[in-house]
Design a protein around this motif. Structure first.
Motif, PDB file in Angstrom:
ATOM      1  N   LEU A   1       2.041  -2.880   8.618  1.00 21.74           N
ATOM      2  CA  LEU A   1       1.104  -3.991   8.488  1.00 21.74           C
ATOM      3  C   LEU A   1       0.729  -4.230   7.029  1.00 21.74           C
ATOM      4  CD1 LEU A   1      -1.359  -3.368  11.464  1.00 21.74           C
ATOM      5  CD2 LEU A   1       0.232  -5.264  11.200  1.00 21.74           C
ATOM      6  N   GLN A   2       0.367  -3.138   6.343  1.00 20.15           N
ATOM      7  CA  GLN A   2      -0.148  -3.302   4.995  1.00 20.15           C
ATOM      8  C   GLN A   2       0.933  -3.610   3.967  1.00 20.15           C
ATOM      9  OE1 GLN A   2      -2.311   0.380   4.628  1.00 20.15           O
ATOM     10  NE2 GLN A   2      -4.193  -0.565   5.345  1.00 20.15           N
ATOM     11  N   ALA A   3       2.198  -3.432   4.335  1.00 21.18           N
ATOM     12  CA  ALA A   3       3.275  -3.760   3.413  1.00 21.18           C
ATOM     13  C   ALA A   3       3.469  -5.261   3.291  1.00 21.18           C
ATOM     14  CB  ALA A   3       4.578  -3.114   3.863  1.00 21.18           C
ATOM     15  N   GLY A   4       3.025  -6.025   4.297  1.00 18.60           N
ATOM     16  CA  GLY A   4       3.076  -7.485   4.231  1.00 18.60           C
ATOM     17  C   GLY A   4       4.463  -8.076   4.292  1.00 18.60           C
ATOM     18  N   ILE A   5       5.414  -7.395   4.909  1.00 15.70           N
ATOM     19  CA  ILE A   5       6.784  -7.901   4.954  1.00 15.70           C
ATOM     20  C   ILE A   5       6.956  -8.847   6.145  1.00 15.70           C
ATOM     21  CG2 ILE A   5       7.562  -5.884   6.267  1.00 15.70           C
ATOM     22  CD1 ILE A   5      10.250  -6.138   4.788  1.00 15.70           C
ATOM     23  N   PRO A   6       7.623  -9.993   5.966  1.00 18.86           N
ATOM     24  CA  PRO A   6       7.821 -10.939   7.069  1.00 18.86           C
ATOM     25  C   PRO A   6       8.688 -10.355   8.182  1.00 18.86           C
ATOM     26  CG  PRO A   6       8.259 -11.975   4.936  1.00 18.86           C
ATOM     27  CD  PRO A   6       8.152 -10.507   4.685  1.00 18.86           C
ATOM     28  N   ASP A   7       8.440 -10.818   9.408  1.00 19.19           N
ATOM     29  CA  ASP A   7       9.220 -10.333  10.560  1.00 19.19           C
ATOM     30  C   ASP A   7      10.705 -10.634  10.416  1.00 19.19           C
ATOM     31  OD1 ASP A   7       6.957  -9.362  11.740  1.00 19.19           O
ATOM     32  OD2 ASP A   7       6.638 -11.105  13.034  1.00 19.19           O
ATOM     33  N   LEU A  57      14.847  -5.929  -1.379  1.00 23.31           N
ATOM     34  CA  LEU A  57      13.633  -5.503  -0.676  1.00 23.31           C
ATOM     35  C   LEU A  57      12.750  -4.668  -1.601  1.00 23.31           C
ATOM     36  CD1 LEU A  57      12.830  -6.019   2.311  1.00 23.31           C
ATOM     37  CD2 LEU A  57      13.604  -3.692   2.794  1.00 23.31           C
ATOM     38  N   LYS A  58      13.381  -3.792  -2.357  1.00 25.59           N
ATOM     39  CA  LYS A  58      12.641  -2.953  -3.295  1.00 25.59           C
ATOM     40  C   LYS A  58      11.938  -3.793  -4.352  1.00 25.59           C
ATOM     41  CE  LYS A  58      13.313   0.965  -6.439  1.00 25.59           C
ATOM     42  NZ  LYS A  58      14.322   1.909  -7.001  1.00 25.59           N
ATOM     43  N   ASP A  63       5.988  -2.007  -1.737  1.00 26.73           N
ATOM     44  CA  ASP A  63       5.175  -1.132  -0.887  1.00 26.73           C
ATOM     45  C   ASP A  63       5.940  -0.711   0.356  1.00 26.73           C
ATOM     46  OD1 ASP A  63       3.009  -1.276  -2.604  1.00 26.73           O
ATOM     47  OD2 ASP A  63       2.236  -3.089  -1.665  1.00 26.73           O
ATOM     48  N   TYR A  64       6.592  -1.675   0.988  1.00 19.45           N
ATOM     49  CA  TYR A  64       7.377  -1.381   2.195  1.00 19.45           C
ATOM     50  C   TYR A  64       8.528  -0.438   1.858  1.00 19.45           C
ATOM     51  CZ  TYR A  64      10.418  -2.123   6.246  1.00 19.45           C
ATOM     52  OH  TYR A  64      11.221  -1.934   7.342  1.00 19.45           O
ATOM     53  N   TYR A  65       9.233  -0.715   0.782  1.00 24.96           N
ATOM     54  CA  TYR A  65      10.371   0.116   0.391  1.00 24.96           C
ATOM     55  C   TYR A  65       9.912   1.546   0.107  1.00 24.96           C
ATOM     56  CZ  TYR A  65      14.626   1.639  -1.967  1.00 24.96           C
ATOM     57  OH  TYR A  65      15.754   2.323  -2.318  1.00 24.96           O
ATOM     58  N   GLN A  66       8.787   1.666  -0.595  1.00 25.24           N
ATOM     59  CA  GLN A  66       8.279   2.990  -0.934  1.00 25.24           C
ATOM     60  C   GLN A  66       7.903   3.776   0.318  1.00 25.24           C
ATOM     61  OE1 GLN A  66       8.103   4.539  -3.805  1.00 25.24           O
ATOM     62  NE2 GLN A  66       6.908   6.323  -3.175  1.00 25.24           N
ATOM     63  N   LYS A 216      -4.426   4.532  -1.935  1.00 24.71           N
ATOM     64  CA  LYS A 216      -4.277   4.202  -3.344  1.00 24.71           C
ATOM     65  C   LYS A 216      -4.109   2.714  -3.595  1.00 24.71           C
ATOM     66  CE  LYS A 216      -1.924   8.586  -4.351  1.00 24.71           C
ATOM     67  NZ  LYS A 216      -0.631   9.191  -4.752  1.00 24.71           N
ATOM     68  N   LYS A 217      -3.763   1.975  -2.523  1.00 20.49           N
ATOM     69  CA  LYS A 217      -3.448   0.559  -2.697  1.00 20.49           C
ATOM     70  C   LYS A 217      -4.698  -0.276  -2.895  1.00 20.49           C
ATOM     71  CE  LYS A 217      -0.733  -1.704  -0.301  1.00 20.49           C
ATOM     72  NZ  LYS A 217      -0.119  -2.405   0.842  1.00 20.49           N
TER      73      LYS A 217
END
Length: 302
Positions: A1-7, A57-58, A63-66, A216-217
């Motif tokens: 959720l917090q990574a904010g990546i589209p579906d 993606l990175k 955030d999602y990649y990490q 940390k975000k």
């Protein structure tokens, strides 16, 4: 959720994985050298495309990649320091075939221990059917009192102002809030039982690493509280989730989305902005995939 990546990107990522997996299996079962060369060429293109996709993606969603591909594992010293500063108790478990391994932080002490998996599973096998089947007979009440207190003793649950829990295995299927903090042989009814939630505020997480990375975000400016009360088919409908969210909204002065407004799309769009997101809804799970819906918040933020 917090990574904010589209579906759509999640779907594309899954498609790459499925395609690569399909052609790897096909290549392993190739019957002729010519067929193997053709499949190997297709597999190379798919893997190259996936690598380019991950690099993009990175860049676009670090955030999602990490979180998914390059998580930084925590060491005990850092974990102890962080928990001491936050003044919160912490329990994380790993469900193994023979043992359940537990890491606990309480009153400034970090401890490791293990339990026989069969011991904990036996208690859960008593507790979960009582809750899920809404058993109300006296025998179920007495069995619940004994098993819920016994499990709390095994896990060394101690009431605290704030407790962070990272469950695993079958422990994900049981609401820890309903553990009992003391023996209750003389308690006459369900309402008067000494549930853990009466003495401790619980927060759930998926792993200690993800919890600390989340904390940390920096968050975007938003509301202090956001509530979701979705509607369900008649057989799964909740009787009071709308009222629950409306009552909390009146206290928190935040924003509430009810019934059809409470969509997954909106939940994801607000996930990086609000301090607390409250979802009053059902949880659907099976043994292969567990989804826990609870209050979503940063457990280390005062």
């Amino acid at each position: 959720l917090q990574a904010g990546i589209p579906d759509v990107l999640i779907t594309k990522e899954d498609s790459f994985k499925q395609t690569i997996n399909y052609f790897r299996i096909a290549l392993a079962n190739a019957r002729t050298e010519k067929n193997a060369q053709e499949l190997n060429s297709i597999l190379f293109e798919a893997e190259s495309g996936y690598e380019l996709f991950l690099q993009q993606l990175k860049k676009d969603f670090p955030d999602y990649y990490q979180l998914k591909y390059n998580p930084d594992l925590l060491d005990f010293a850092f974990l102890k320091s962080k928990l001491s500063t936050s003044k919160k108790d912490f329990i994380s478990v790993f469900w193994g075939k023979e043992y359940v391994y537990q890491m606990s932080f309480n009153q400034g002490q970090l401890r490791l221990k293990k339990h026989l998996t069969t011991d904990i599973d036996s208690l859960l096998q008593q507790l979960i059917p009582i809750l899920t089947q809404n058993k109300k007979e006296e025998s179920s009440f007495e069995a619940y009192k004994q098993a819920a207190f016994a499990l709390a003793q095994v896990l060394e649950i101690k009431p605290s102002q704030s407790l962070i829990v990272v469950p695993d295995g079958a422990l994900q299927f049981f609401p820890w809030e309903l553990l009992l903090t003391q023996a209750s042989t003389e308690v006459p009814n369900w309402k008067e039982l000494p549930y853990l939630f009466l003495q401790s505020q619980l927060t759930y997480g998926y792993s200690a690493t993800l919890l600390f990375q989340t904390s940390k975000k920096p968050r975007k400016a938003g509301l202090e509280w956001l509530g979701f009360a979705p509607s369900y088919p008649a057989s799964y409908q909740l009787m009071a989730n709308t009222k629950e969210v409306e009552d909390i909204q009146a206290l928190m002065k935040g924003k509430a989305f009810l019934n059809d407004e409470a969509s997954e799309h909106l939940l994801k769009s607000y996930a990086t902005q609000e301090k607390v997101i409250h979802k009053a809804g059902n949880s659907f799970h099976n043994k292969e995939e567990v989804i826990i819906y609870n209050t979503l918040e940063d457990p280390f933020k005062e």
